[in-house]
Design a protein around this motif. Structure first.
Motif, mmCIF file in Angstrom:
data_model
loop_
_atom_site.group_PDB
_atom_site.id
_atom_site.type_symbol
_atom_site.label_atom_id
_atom_site.label_comp_id
_atom_site.label_asym_id
_atom_site.label_seq_id
_atom_site.Cartn_x
_atom_site.Cartn_y
_atom_site.Cartn_z
ATOM 1 N N SER A 67 0.779 -1.303 0.063
ATOM 2 C CA SER A 67 0.119 0.121 0.070
ATOM 3 C C SER A 67 0.719 1.268 0.019
ATOM 4 O O SER A 67 0.267 2.423 -0.217
ATOM 5 N N VAL A 68 2.026 1.301 0.467
ATOM 6 C CA VAL A 68 3.025 2.263 0.483
ATOM 7 C C VAL A 68 3.983 2.221 -0.777
ATOM 8 O O VAL A 68 5.018 2.948 -0.745
ATOM 9 N N THR A 69 3.733 1.610 -1.843
ATOM 10 C CA THR A 69 4.363 1.446 -3.200
ATOM 11 C C THR A 69 3.511 1.546 -4.268
ATOM 12 O O THR A 69 2.440 1.686 -4.160
ATOM 13 N N THR A 70 4.366 1.831 -5.318
ATOM 14 C CA THR A 70 3.617 1.500 -6.764
ATOM 15 C C THR A 70 3.962 0.085 -7.405
ATOM 16 O O THR A 70 5.216 -0.003 -7.496
ATOM 17 N N PHE A 71 3.156 -0.663 -7.688
ATOM 18 C CA PHE A 71 3.336 -1.953 -8.046
ATOM 19 C C PHE A 71 2.288 -2.611 -9.389
ATOM 20 O O PHE A 71 0.875 -2.287 -8.952
ATOM 21 N N ASN A 72 2.816 -2.753 -10.338
ATOM 22 C CA ASN A 72 1.824 -3.034 -11.258
ATOM 23 C C ASN A 72 1.939 -4.593 -11.748
ATOM 24 O O ASN A 72 1.326 -5.241 -12.531
ATOM 25 N N GLY A 73 2.634 -5.369 -10.634
ATOM 26 C CA GLY A 73 2.784 -6.877 -10.737
ATOM 27 C C GLY A 73 4.000 -7.257 -11.924
ATOM 28 O O GLY A 73 4.228 -8.509 -11.989
ATOM 29 N N PHE A 74 4.563 -6.491 -12.540
ATOM 30 C CA PHE A 74 5.631 -6.687 -13.184
ATOM 31 C C PHE A 74 7.050 -6.184 -12.962
ATOM 32 O O PHE A 74 8.032 -6.977 -12.760
ATOM 33 N N GLU A 75 6.962 -4.821 -12.628
ATOM 34 C CA GLU A 75 8.359 -4.020 -12.445
ATOM 35 C C GLU A 75 8.156 -4.249 -10.809
ATOM 36 O O GLU A 75 7.317 -4.628 -10.018
ATOM 37 N N PHE A 76 9.456 -4.085 -10.125
ATOM 38 C CA PHE A 76 9.805 -4.158 -8.665
ATOM 39 C C PHE A 76 8.848 -2.956 -7.929
ATOM 40 O O PHE A 76 9.086 -1.779 -8.512
ATOM 41 N N PRO A 77 8.314 -3.244 -7.038
ATOM 42 C CA PRO A 77 7.577 -2.260 -6.217
ATOM 43 C C PRO A 77 8.520 -1.096 -5.861
ATOM 44 O O PRO A 77 9.641 -1.257 -5.678
ATOM 45 N N ARG A 78 8.052 0.283 -6.128
ATOM 46 C CA ARG A 78 8.839 1.439 -5.799
ATOM 47 C C ARG A 78 7.892 2.089 -4.260
ATOM 48 O O ARG A 78 6.862 2.538 -4.706
ATOM 49 N N PHE A 79 8.804 2.376 -3.538
ATOM 50 C CA PHE A 79 8.076 3.003 -2.211
ATOM 51 C C PHE A 79 7.877 4.545 -2.466
ATOM 52 O O PHE A 79 8.733 5.130 -3.048
ATOM 53 N N ILE A 80 6.746 4.695 -2.154
ATOM 54 C CA ILE A 80 6.252 6.228 -2.246
ATOM 55 C C ILE A 80 5.570 6.716 -1.138
ATOM 56 O O ILE A 80 5.007 7.998 -1.189
ATOM 57 N N GLY A 81 5.508 6.366 -0.058
ATOM 58 C CA GLY A 81 4.887 6.685 1.354
ATOM 59 C C GLY A 81 3.451 6.434 1.255
ATOM 60 O O GLY A 81 2.898 5.452 0.756
ATOM 61 N N PHE A 82 3.121 7.570 1.953
ATOM 62 C CA PHE A 82 1.304 7.561 2.216
ATOM 63 C C PHE A 82 0.802 8.134 0.958
ATOM 64 O O PHE A 82 -0.460 8.706 1.040
#
Length: 329
Positions: A67-82
């Motif tokens: 929930s604190v990342t951007t994740f589309n199922g293919f790329e590695f999750p990127r932390f974006i906070g709240f």
């Protein structure tokens, strides 16, 4: 060989902990020693604990992390906070305008409504003679056993938009409408139909728990109540029945919350559409499905899941506050 006394083993384990260690370390060592002492009990609990950890704790933790990342199922999750939670409240127009109001309206009507109906029907059935009580119980419990396909067939036929639909046919015969109406496609009526269908299927496990709880109430309490001044059945229910079956009421309340919050599939089953017309039946579970399986924005879908989890926990605490047992009960 004589078994080692419990008190002695605990005392010896406490004595082995260094007194100058930090408090949390002493507690952890104490906990581990007690686990080793009761290892046979934990061995029997291991299958349940393992399944609970794999299917409950791990998914919840993963959802909270995503929930604190951007994740589309293919790329590695990127932390974006709240950022997802901020966007949810400030930029997600569908969530604030349709999803949240629809979910609150649906939960406020269906949750307490289904809960009260379950108690009323359970109480009425309990008043019936035993030889016919089971038939009425089965008749009320059967709708909750049917699957989504059977449910959609029955209610889709009732609210079908052609002339052979049950509701259209009746209204046409009575002369109340001039042409068939598309009930399931009309945003004006869709939410009301969803509430009606969900109430129809609300006599589930909670209803059976209440019916079982009514049979455990001590009948001598009613006789004592009449001596103390209770004059009618309504007073018996309020002063004796409900306080005597608080555990069953608590369990039914929890089941009502779970059933209400997971009922998002009802709009898809009725309309056949993932997104209902003008978001009329769009609940928070539909919003999660939209972002998770149509847009592949799993980070945002996880944030919505966390919000749903927090809502569930808040309602659960309210139910425990109302029907939970106190220390002197």
């Amino acid at each position: 060989m004589e078994p080692v006394p419990h008190i002695e083993s605990v005392t010896s384990s406490k004595a082995s902990v260094k007194p100058d260690s930090p408090r949390y370390i002493r507690r952890m060592r104490q906990f581990l020693r007690e686990c080793w002492r009761d290892r046979l009990s934990y061995l029997f609990l291991a299958p349940f604990l393992l399944c609970f950890a794999l299917f409950i704790i791990v998914p919840v933790v993963m959802a909270a992390l995503l929930s604190v990342t951007t994740f589309n199922g293919f790329e590695f999750p990127r932390f974006i906070g709240f950022k997802h939670f901020i966007n949810m409240l400030t930029q997600d127009v569908v969530f604030m305008k349709y999803t949240l109001p629809n979910t609150l309206k649906f939960a406020i009507i269906v949750g307490p409504g289904g809960y009260i109906l379950s108690f009323i029907f359970a109480w009425l059935i309990h008043q019936l003679p035993k030889n016919i009580r089971d038939y009425f119980t089965l008749a009320l419990y059967a709708p909750s056993m049917v699957g989504g396909v059977a449910l959609s067939v029955v209610w889709a036929a009732a609210f079908s938009g052609d002339r052979v639909g049950y509701l259209n046919n009746i209204l046409l015969r009575l002369g109340l409408i001039d042409s068939p109406h598309l009930w399931l496609q009309d945003p004006k009526y869709l939410m009301s139909i969803m509430i009606l269908v969900t109430l129809w299927t609300s006599m589930g496990v909670g209803f059976l728990a209440m019916l079982g709880g009514l049979q455990t109430v001590n009948t001598e309490l009613y006789e004592a109540g009449r001596i103390d001044g209770i004059k009618n059945s309504l007073q018996e229910v309020y002063y004796i029945t409900i306080p005597s079956m608080k555990p069953q009421m608590l369990f039914s309340g929890v089941m009502a919350i779970v059933g209400t919050l997971k009922a998002g599939a009802i709009s898809t089953q009725l309309t056949g559409l993932t997104i209902t017309p003008q978001y009329a039946g769009h609940l928070i579970t539909n919003h999660i499905d939209d972002y998770a399986f149509l847009r592949y924005e799993w980070g945002y879908a996880s944030a919505l899941s966390v919000v749903l989890l927090v809502m569930s926990y808040g309602l659960m605490r309210l139910i425990y506050l109302l029907f939970g047992t106190r220390g002197d009960e």
